[in-house]
Design a protein around this motif. Sequence first.
Motif, mmCIF file in Angstrom:
data_model
loop_
_atom_site.group_PDB
_atom_site.id
_atom_site.type_symbol
_atom_site.label_atom_id
_atom_site.label_comp_id
_atom_site.label_asym_id
_atom_site.label_seq_id
_atom_site.Cartn_x
_atom_site.Cartn_y
_atom_site.Cartn_z
ATOM 1 N N THR A 124 4.301 24.421 -72.185
ATOM 2 C CA THR A 124 4.146 25.305 -73.233
ATOM 3 C C THR A 124 3.142 24.041 -74.347
ATOM 4 O O THR A 124 2.838 23.026 -73.834
ATOM 5 N N PRO A 125 2.609 24.646 -75.325
ATOM 6 C CA PRO A 125 1.762 23.894 -76.111
ATOM 7 C C PRO A 125 2.427 22.747 -76.742
ATOM 8 O O PRO A 125 1.893 21.729 -77.056
ATOM 9 N N THR A 126 3.536 22.809 -76.987
ATOM 10 C CA THR A 126 4.656 21.755 -77.615
ATOM 11 C C THR A 126 4.669 20.435 -76.541
ATOM 12 O O THR A 126 4.523 19.560 -76.854
ATOM 13 N N ASP A 127 4.664 20.883 -75.247
ATOM 14 C CA ASP A 127 4.589 19.801 -74.434
ATOM 15 C C ASP A 127 3.343 19.288 -74.153
ATOM 16 O O ASP A 127 3.213 18.024 -74.022
ATOM 17 N N ALA A 128 2.289 19.986 -74.335
ATOM 18 C CA ALA A 128 0.900 19.532 -74.295
ATOM 19 C C ALA A 128 0.735 18.444 -75.447
ATOM 20 O O ALA A 128 0.287 17.406 -75.377
ATOM 21 N N ILE A 129 1.082 18.789 -76.674
ATOM 22 C CA ILE A 129 1.106 18.264 -77.766
ATOM 23 C C ILE A 129 1.775 16.908 -77.705
ATOM 24 O O ILE A 129 1.295 15.792 -78.062
ATOM 25 N N ARG A 130 2.977 17.005 -77.151
ATOM 26 C CA ARG A 130 4.014 15.633 -76.906
ATOM 27 C C ARG A 130 3.164 14.704 -76.074
ATOM 28 O O ARG A 130 2.777 13.551 -76.168
ATOM 29 N N LYS A 131 2.377 15.257 -74.998
ATOM 30 C CA LYS A 131 1.790 14.512 -73.973
ATOM 31 C C LYS A 131 0.464 13.690 -74.301
ATOM 32 O O LYS A 131 0.211 12.678 -74.323
ATOM 33 N N LEU A 132 -0.141 14.513 -75.164
ATOM 34 C CA LEU A 132 -1.399 14.201 -75.901
ATOM 35 C C LEU A 132 -1.189 13.054 -76.799
ATOM 36 O O LEU A 132 -2.186 12.042 -76.907
ATOM 37 N N ALA A 133 -0.087 13.089 -77.522
ATOM 38 C CA ALA A 133 0.178 12.103 -78.589
ATOM 39 C C ALA A 133 0.330 10.513 -77.848
ATOM 40 O O ALA A 133 0.112 9.726 -78.512
ATOM 41 N N ALA A 134 0.811 10.672 -76.659
ATOM 42 C CA ALA A 134 1.100 9.402 -75.793
ATOM 43 C C ALA A 134 -0.158 9.067 -74.859
ATOM 44 O O ALA A 134 -0.225 7.956 -74.246
ATOM 45 N N ASP A 135 -1.271 9.826 -74.971
ATOM 46 C CA ASP A 135 -2.470 9.667 -73.952
ATOM 47 C C ASP A 135 -3.700 9.375 -74.829
ATOM 48 O O ASP A 135 -4.187 10.602 -75.189
ATOM 49 N N PRO A 136 -4.180 8.366 -74.840
ATOM 50 C CA PRO A 136 -5.398 8.097 -75.508
ATOM 51 C C PRO A 136 -6.504 8.716 -74.710
ATOM 52 O O PRO A 136 -7.773 8.897 -75.547
ATOM 53 N N GLY A 137 -6.503 9.045 -73.713
ATOM 54 C CA GLY A 137 -7.651 9.570 -73.113
ATOM 55 C C GLY A 137 -7.469 11.218 -72.970
ATOM 56 O O GLY A 137 -8.531 12.065 -72.481
ATOM 57 N N GLY A 138 -6.405 11.853 -73.458
ATOM 58 C CA GLY A 138 -6.101 13.107 -73.378
ATOM 59 C C GLY A 138 -7.104 14.148 -74.137
ATOM 60 O O GLY A 138 -7.510 13.763 -75.232
ATOM 61 N N ILE A 139 -6.866 15.192 -73.702
ATOM 62 C CA ILE A 139 -7.497 16.495 -74.674
ATOM 63 C C ILE A 139 -6.827 17.860 -74.170
ATOM 64 O O ILE A 139 -6.335 17.998 -73.177
#
Length: 323
Positions: free
Chosen positions: A205-220
């Motif tokens: 889900t987008p919520t899951d993506a946002i949660r992972k992105l918030a903890a990943d400095p290299g994420g997009i």
Amino acid sequence: MTPKNETASLVLALIITSGLIGLVFWWFTSNSASTTETLTNQTDQSKGKNFTQIKNVPNGLFSYGGSTTWATIRRDLDPEIQTVWPQFKLRYTQANQGTPSTGSGIRMLLDNQLSFSHASRPVEDREYEQAKQRGFSLVEVPVAIDGRAIAVHPSLNIPGITTQQRDDIYAGKITNWNQVGGPNLRIKRYAIQGDKGNNLEIVSTPTDAIRKLAADPGGIFEASAPLLVSQCQIKTLPIGRNLNQLIRPYKLPFVPLSECPYKRNEVNTEAFLSGEYPLTRRLFVIVKKNNQVDQQAGEAYANLLLTEQGQEMIQKAGFVRIR
């Protein structure tokens, strides 16, 4: 014939000719106006109205599904529709397997599991053909304009990216943020669907993506701007057709994430409407044209969203009104 009689005959002929020309002109303009009025009534029957003025709203329980981009529209508009038309019961339905999306919604519509569907892209040729093979057709009704935003970790220090750089990131040609002026940090893409790759993680889900992105400095992660711009744990990047023309998906002044959630950034709908922002798309209600109650339900729902009341609520949800 005397000169006097010839003159009288000429005058009479001119009068008759002028009368005929006037009659023809009157007939043409009257019928043209009638045709224009008919076309206007057919295409603008919802314009300027509110929910209570829409006709042919059916009774019953109607399932619909599709694009997750519509989440805020469903959240805000559906309860209002139900208040005015309680007999027009709406139920958002997901497929038993897979992630909700435009594609899954259209597949369920083709399989007679839905009455109508939400889409954030046009219907594809193969989907039109599949509907034809099943004995009906699909009709796209545009109701709003959406902007796509690109979200990253708040610590990523770059001014923005171009559309070409964005495409190269998703194609795997750019794999490190130092290739676009950032730190030496490997890019990690998050997406709801797609082919798995070395730098891609599929999330549910987008919520899951946002949660992972918030903890990943290299994420997009890329998704609908109304969903991402107001978030408190990530930030969205300006994007442009070139580096000298970077356009923000949020309005200025930027609200620091430290002030969120008491203050939140708002979507730059003016740039989406003008076309200045390069990542925009239309949102559609997909109607099943089968001369049955499903078609009536889809048309009624689209007409409700195209009313003045519906368009105002779409705008408040962060999207651009289409009329």
